[in-house]
Design an enzyme around this catalytic site. Structure first.
Site, PDB file in Angstrom:
ATOM      1  N   THR A   1     -14.246 -13.268  35.675  1.00 56.92           N
ATOM      2  CA  THR A   1     -14.770 -11.995  35.191  1.00 56.92           C
ATOM      3  C   THR A   1     -14.245 -11.622  33.808  1.00 56.92           C
ATOM      4  O   THR A   1     -14.938 -10.953  33.054  1.00 56.92           O
ATOM      5  CB  THR A   1     -14.462 -10.863  36.190  1.00 56.92           C
ATOM      6  N   CYS A   2     -13.047 -12.049  33.463  1.00 52.35           N
ATOM      7  CA  CYS A   2     -12.502 -11.732  32.137  1.00 52.35           C
ATOM      8  C   CYS A   2     -13.299 -12.402  31.021  1.00 52.35           C
ATOM      9  O   CYS A   2     -13.334 -11.921  29.895  1.00 52.35           O
ATOM     10  CB  CYS A   2     -11.050 -12.175  32.033  1.00 52.35           C
ATOM     11  N   PHE A   3     -13.930 -13.531  31.352  1.00 50.66           N
ATOM     12  CA  PHE A   3     -14.656 -14.302  30.347  1.00 50.66           C
ATOM     13  C   PHE A   3     -16.166 -14.258  30.549  1.00 50.66           C
ATOM     14  O   PHE A   3     -16.889 -14.909  29.813  1.00 50.66           O
ATOM     15  CB  PHE A   3     -14.178 -15.760  30.352  1.00 50.66           C
TER      16      PHE A   3
END
Length: 88
Positions: free
Chosen positions: A45-47
């Protein structure tokens, strides 16, 4: 549901927002698993990224993605987000 799975949010921000990353789908290395049909896709989710096993059929791909999305819990692994209001 897919967007929440791969990005951790239920909708995209406005297009002119700073720092928005493009959504990327990576196919997992073919030698990484002996049976890709037994592996679930992995979201980062961060990327805003999805790591997708090399499924042998479209039906296998669809069912594994749907299962991963429906079975995914919160992105907070410590569960704090669910209990934050209890202390107030």
């Amino acid at each position: 549901m897919y967007l929440k799975f791969v990005w951790g949010r239920s909708r995209l921000p406005p297009p002119d927002s700073p720092g928005i990353q493009n959504h990327t789908i990576y196919l997992m290395y073919a030698g990484q698993y002996t049976d890709h049909n037994a592996v679930l896709p992995q979201a980062h989710t961060c990327f805003f990224q999805l790591d997708l096993p090399r499924y042998t059929t479209d039906a296998a791909c669809r069912s594994k993605i749907l299962y991963a999305i429906e079975s995914c819990g919160e992105i907070d692994t410590d569960g704090y987000g669910r209990f934050a209001d209890e202390d107030e």
